[in-house]
Each structure stands twice: as C-alpha cells, then as structure tokens.
Design an enzyme around this catalytic site. Structure first.
Site, PDB file in Angstrom:
ATOM      1  N   SER A 140       0.843  -1.191   0.000  1.00  0.00           N
ATOM      2  CA  SER A 140       0.000   0.000   0.000  1.00  0.00           C
ATOM      3  C   SER A 140       0.880   1.244   0.000  1.00  0.00           C
ATOM      4  O   SER A 140       2.057   1.189   0.399  1.00  0.00           O
ATOM      5  CB  SER A 140      -0.886   0.003   1.247  1.00  0.00           C
ATOM      6  N   TYR A 153      -1.682  -0.301  10.766  1.00  0.00           N
ATOM      7  CA  TYR A 153      -1.833  -0.701   9.368  1.00  0.00           C
ATOM      8  C   TYR A 153      -0.561  -0.352   8.592  1.00  0.00           C
ATOM      9  O   TYR A 153      -0.032  -1.176   7.837  1.00  0.00           O
ATOM     10  CB  TYR A 153      -3.037   0.011   8.758  1.00  0.00           C
TER      11      TYR A 153
END
Length: 244
Positions: A140, A153
């Site tokens: 990501s 995250y």
C-alpha cells in the site's frame, strides 16, 4: 510473454473473493493462466471460479491458519501440478485511533497483512522454486507514508515492504519478487473498520475513488508477463488526484 506462453502457468491468489484479488484472478485467467482462488468466503470464490471456467479452482483457506494453507497447497499440487505464481493479496485495513480498545484490530492486521503473507509464501515456496516462479506482494501507499489513525496498518505494510526487498535479493533468480503499492482503490476495505468516526471519513474518500480493482490487476498481469530476464521489483500507484 504472449497468452499462449502463459497457458499452463498456475497462479494462486489469496483474498480472491473481492476487490483487487478477484480482479487479478480475472486478469490472469484472461492472460492464459490457470488460477487457484483462496479466500475464507467460499461461496464468492466458487461463483468466481464457475465464471472463469475449467482453469479456475476455488479453495477455502485462511491466511492466519497455516493448516488450511498447507491443505490448499496440497490441492494445488494435486490438481494443477503446483503453483508458478503467488499473489499475496489478502489484507484488512482496520484504521482508528491508537488505543487499548482496538487491541484486537491491531492483532488482526498483523496476523493477516504481514504474518499471513509470510506464512502463505513459506507454504508455497517450494512450488514457486520448481522451475522458476513469481511472488507478488500487495502492499500500500501506507507502506511509505504514515498518518494519524493508520499506525498499525502502516506498520504491517512497511514490514511487508522490507520483507519483500529481502526476499527479492534472497530468492533471485529462482523466484522473481514484485511489490505492488496501491493508493486509494474502490474496494470494500473501509467497510471493515470498527471505529465508526474513522470509517465514515475513510469511506467518503473511497466513495470518490477513481481507480478500480481492474486497473491494479492490469498492472499486476503486465509485471508477471514480462520475459524472465526482467523483473519489475516495485510499483507505486495512486489515483492522479491523490496527493499523499
């Protein structure tokens, strides 16, 4: 590589029940790959496999359960002769303020996003090495940038990036390693966020997303279909209007 040169190659896709995973499975099938669809939601991957045809196989598996992954790898070996490609796509994005209240969310992200990819790769590694394979890790933009509410995250994605670079060096030339780092993509990721206020804010951004899962899938297929003498190691993708 042409479609015909991919015929017979086997790609395993985790998190294949929706989003980037499902789109990637479709893209690979269209490029001539046989695909093994791994996910917890068996009904979804069975429907996708039926849509893709005889070259697709649905296998219920949970990347946090090593036994289920071992069973999946055995089935891929028995029915397809082993995996040539592994797409570590399974992931969760449980954003929210850092607080003891969200301990379970933090553990879940670490177990799925980081340990899940590591365990799945370890289980399928011998198959990938047999004849030369490809490993694609879906990270990501959060693997490069951290913000309030995405700390754990981001930590899982930074960890995935570092591990991928180490594997790139260690597994060459037997296995090519490619890291994909998407920005905002129109997927169901925000719907799993447990902190209501954060979910609302994030969902607004995702509702306006201009990048769709097939856009990412097309890039993944491109990377995998390059000649063996070329490895595309890292691809960062953002919507044109995403600043960070």
């Amino acid at each position: 590589m042409t479609e015909s040169s991919n015929s017979g190659r086997v790609a395993v896709v985790t998190g294949a029940s929706s989003g980037i995973g499902a789109a990637t499975a479709r893209g690979l099938a269209g490029a001539g790959f046989r695909v093994a669809l791994l996910a917890r939601r068996l009904d979804r991957i069975e429907a996708l496999a039926a849509d893709l045809g005889s070259g697709a196989l649905a296998i219920r598996a949970d990347v946090t359960d090593r036994d289920s992954l071992v069973a999946a790898a055995q089935r891929v070996q028995e029915e397809f002769g082993g995996a040539d490609v592994l797409i570590n796509n399974a992931g969760v994005m449980l954003l929210g303020p850092f607080s003891p209240k969200f301990h379970d969310d933090y553990r879940r992200m670490i177990e799925v996003n980081l340990l899940g990819a590591i365990t799945t790769t370890e289980v399928f590694l011998d198959q990938l090495r047999d004849g030369g394979g490809d490993l694609v890790n879906i990270s990501s933009v959060a693997g490069r940038t951290a913000r309030p509410t995405n700390g754990v995250y981001a930590a899982t994605k930074w960890g995935l990036n570092g591990w991928s670079e180490s594997l790139r060096q260690e597994l060459h030339p037997d296995v090519r390693v490619t890291l994909i780092e998407p920005g905002i993509v129109d997927t169901e990721l925000p719907t799993h966020i447990t902190h209501h206020a954060t979910r609302q804010v994030v969902q607004e951004g995702y509702d306006a997303a201009t990048v769709e899962p097939p856009d990412i899938a097309e890039v993944i297929v491109f990377a995998l279909t390059r000649p063996r003498h070329l490895t595309i190691n890292e691809i960062l993708l953002r919507p044109s209007d995403q600043a960070g």
